[in-house]
Design an enzyme around this catalytic site. Structure first.
Site, PDB file in Angstrom:
ATOM      1  N   GLY A  40     109.050  69.301  85.816  1.00 37.77           N
ATOM      2  CA  GLY A  40     108.901  69.736  86.975  1.00 37.77           C
ATOM      3  C   GLY A  40     110.183  69.916  87.924  1.00 37.77           C
ATOM      4  O   GLY A  40     111.141  69.541  87.459  1.00 37.77           O
ATOM      5  N   LEU A  41     109.764  70.697  89.165  1.00 39.25           N
ATOM      6  CA  LEU A  41     110.990  71.089  89.841  1.00 39.25           C
ATOM      7  C   LEU A  41     111.802  69.646  90.219  1.00 39.25           C
ATOM      8  O   LEU A  41     111.041  68.485  90.333  1.00 39.25           O
ATOM      9  CB  LEU A  41     110.610  71.940  91.138  1.00 39.25           C
ATOM     10  CG  LEU A  41     110.191  73.236  90.667  1.00 39.25           C
ATOM     11  CD1 LEU A  41     109.585  73.821  91.947  1.00 39.25           C
ATOM     12  CD2 LEU A  41     111.170  74.145  89.945  1.00 39.25           C
ATOM     13  N   SER A  42     112.885  69.715  90.887  1.00 38.59           N
ATOM     14  CA  SER A  42     113.819  68.760  91.219  1.00 38.59           C
ATOM     15  C   SER A  42     112.768  68.307  92.693  1.00 38.59           C
ATOM     16  O   SER A  42     112.457  69.244  93.493  1.00 38.59           O
ATOM     17  CB  SER A  42     115.057  69.345  91.904  1.00 38.59           C
ATOM     18  OG  SER A  42     115.702  68.134  92.494  1.00 38.59           O
ATOM     19  N   SER A  44     109.892  67.306  92.676  1.00 35.33           N
ATOM     20  CA  SER A  44     108.352  67.412  92.546  1.00 35.33           C
ATOM     21  C   SER A  44     107.770  65.860  92.584  1.00 35.33           C
ATOM     22  O   SER A  44     106.491  65.882  92.862  1.00 35.33           O
ATOM     23  CB  SER A  44     108.107  68.051  91.549  1.00 35.33           C
ATOM     24  OG  SER A  44     108.751  67.581  90.258  1.00 35.33           O
ATOM     25  N   GLY A  45     108.667  64.943  92.238  1.00 35.76           N
ATOM     26  CA  GLY A  45     108.049  63.542  92.011  1.00 35.76           C
ATOM     27  C   GLY A  45     108.127  62.853  91.071  1.00 35.76           C
ATOM     28  O   GLY A  45     107.559  61.779  90.627  1.00 35.76           O
ATOM     29  N   LYS A  46     109.044  63.372  89.925  1.00 34.89           N
ATOM     30  CA  LYS A  46     108.829  63.024  88.359  1.00 34.89           C
ATOM     31  C   LYS A  46     109.495  61.626  88.579  1.00 34.89           C
ATOM     32  O   LYS A  46     108.477  60.550  88.052  1.00 34.89           O
ATOM     33  CB  LYS A  46     109.873  63.848  87.654  1.00 34.89           C
ATOM     34  CG  LYS A  46     109.423  65.205  87.635  1.00 34.89           C
ATOM     35  CD  LYS A  46     110.491  66.089  86.662  1.00 34.89           C
ATOM     36  CE  LYS A  46     111.760  66.027  87.164  1.00 34.89           C
ATOM     37  NZ  LYS A  46     111.953  66.673  88.547  1.00 34.89           N
ATOM     38  N   SER A  47     110.332  61.153  89.185  1.00 36.47           N
ATOM     39  CA  SER A  47     111.023  59.651  89.074  1.00 36.47           C
ATOM     40  C   SER A  47     110.071  58.902  89.747  1.00 36.47           C
ATOM     41  O   SER A  47     109.787  57.686  89.629  1.00 36.47           O
ATOM     42  CB  SER A  47     112.518  59.728  89.857  1.00 36.47           C
ATOM     43  OG  SER A  47     113.176  60.542  89.146  1.00 36.47           O
ATOM     44  N   SER A 114     113.814  69.531  82.850  1.00 39.65           N
ATOM     45  CA  SER A 114     113.453  70.150  81.409  1.00 39.65           C
ATOM     46  C   SER A 114     112.792  71.603  81.821  1.00 39.65           C
ATOM     47  O   SER A 114     111.810  71.752  81.460  1.00 39.65           O
ATOM     48  CB  SER A 114     112.650  69.397  80.613  1.00 39.65           C
ATOM     49  OG  SER A 114     111.492  68.832  81.073  1.00 39.65           O
TER      50      SER A 114
HETATM   51  P1  ADP Z   1     112.161  64.234  90.941  1.00 38.96           P
HETATM   52  O1  ADP Z   1     112.505  63.347  89.977  1.00 38.96           O
HETATM   53  O2  ADP Z   1     111.135  65.292  90.543  1.00 38.96           O
HETATM   54  O3  ADP Z   1     113.219  64.863  91.336  1.00 38.96           O
HETATM   55  P2  ADP Z   1     111.746  62.289  92.936  1.00 38.96           P
HETATM   56  O4  ADP Z   1     110.630  61.369  92.736  1.00 38.96           O
HETATM   57  O5  ADP Z   1     113.180  61.916  93.071  1.00 38.96           O
HETATM   58  O6  ADP Z   1     111.541  63.676  92.516  1.00 38.96           O
HETATM   59  O7  ADP Z   1     111.350  62.792  94.775  1.00 38.96           O
HETATM   60  C1  ADP Z   1     110.240  63.080  95.016  1.00 38.96           C
HETATM   61  C2  ADP Z   1     110.310  62.956  96.497  1.00 38.96           C
HETATM   62  O8  ADP Z   1     108.995  63.176  97.229  1.00 38.96           O
HETATM   63  C3  ADP Z   1     110.613  61.407  96.835  1.00 38.96           C
HETATM   64  O9  ADP Z   1     111.612  61.036  98.112  1.00 38.96           O
HETATM   65  C4  ADP Z   1     109.112  60.853  97.233  1.00 38.96           C
HETATM   66  O10 ADP Z   1     109.160  59.840  98.170  1.00 38.96           O
HETATM   67  C5  ADP Z   1     108.748  62.029  97.834  1.00 38.96           C
HETATM   68  N1  ADP Z   1     106.975  61.930  97.911  1.00 38.96           N
HETATM   69  C6  ADP Z   1     106.011  62.142  98.666  1.00 38.96           C
HETATM   70  N2  ADP Z   1     104.703  62.059  98.225  1.00 38.96           N
HETATM   71  C7  ADP Z   1     105.037  61.752  96.837  1.00 38.96           C
HETATM   72  C8  ADP Z   1     103.891  61.664  95.731  1.00 38.96           C
HETATM   73  N3  ADP Z   1     102.714  61.659  96.109  1.00 38.96           N
HETATM   74  N4  ADP Z   1     104.579  61.365  94.784  1.00 38.96           N
HETATM   75  C9  ADP Z   1     105.872  61.424  94.425  1.00 38.96           C
HETATM   76  N5  ADP Z   1     106.776  61.658  95.515  1.00 38.96           N
HETATM   77  C10 ADP Z   1     106.236  61.886  96.654  1.00 38.96           C
END
Ligand code: ADP
Length: 205
Positions: A40-42, A44-47, A114
């Site tokens: 998913g996009l940067s 998006s919440g993956k990590s 990805s």
């Molecule tokens: P990615 O790995 O896709 O780049 P991150 O997990 O690093 O994304 O960042 C997601 C951001 O969104 C974080 O700052 C996280 O705290 C915030 N966030 C808010 N709500 C959610 C949610 N329901 N699930 C995941 N992340 C969330």
């Protein structure tokens, strides 16, 4: 090594069959190996979801390993940038590492943008049927950009970061992911719970 030398070297290599089957390693842990692939996009919440998911599985007594995009780029893939060729090589290596870890019996969780469908398909095809779970973290671009936890969307919009997925580089949405997860209106815990429920229905845990 240039590519023709690499090909010549590879043609003299033979696969060494070990005495121990991969299933035996997993059986020792009483679990089914699997690769849970978050794309998913940067932002998006993956990590965030991957970490919560790993904690949940760990609490259930599962032996897991988390491979995270930023971390892998500090080590194994530190020589790679963000051109299309380097992104493809980034994912190829991660796919191979994930496969090795699954062969060791682990439940592997990966968190990488990805962006290309074809590279995700390559990783899927590395794995035995039923051991690749594609999770499309489908949070819309507008929400990701609003979150912008690292300020990188702002930099990408101002042209400071070239080849930025969703802004100046493509993201090819999965057509048939095992799970779709829009984190806009879910807590992190709810999102991780959806993946755990799927893994239960899939007999992974
Ligand atoms: P990615 O790995 O896709 O780049 P991150 O997990 O690093 O994304 O960042 C997601 C951001 O969104 C974080 O700052 C996280 O705290 C915030 N966030 C808010 N709500 C959610 C949610 N329901 N699930 C995941 N992340 C969330």
């Amino acid at each position: 090594m240039n590519s023709s030398k690499a090909e010549a070297a590879a043609s003299n290599l033979y696969w060494h069959h070990g005495a121990l089957e991969r299933a035996s390693r997993a059986a020792l842990k009483g679990q089914k190996p699997c690769v849970i692939w978050l794309t998913g996009l940067s932002a998006s919440g993956k990590s965030t979801v991957a970490n919560a998911l790993e904690q949940r599985l760990h609490d259930m007594g599962r032996h897991t390993m988390l491979l995270d995009g930023d971390n892998v780029r500090h080590g194994l893939n530190r020589d790679l940038g963000f051109s299309e060729a380097d992104r493809v090589e980034n994912i190829r290596r991660v796919g191979e590492v994930a496969r090795l870890m699954a062969n060791a019996g682990l439940i592997v969780i990966t968190a990488f943008i990805s962006p290309y469908r074809s590279e995700r398909e390559i990783v899927r095809n590395l794995m035995p049927a039923g051991e690749f779970v594609e999770v499309y973290v489908s949070t819309p671009l507008a929400i990701c950009e609003q979150r912008d936890p690292k300020g990188i969307y702002r930099k990408a919009r101002s042209g400071e970061i070239p080849n930025f997925t969703g802004i100046s580089a493509p993201y090819e949405e999965p057509q048939a992911p095992e799970i779709m997860l829009d984190t806009t209106d879910k807590t992190v815990d709810e999102a991780a719970g959806i993946v755990v429920a799927f893994l239960k229905s899939y007999n992974v845990v």
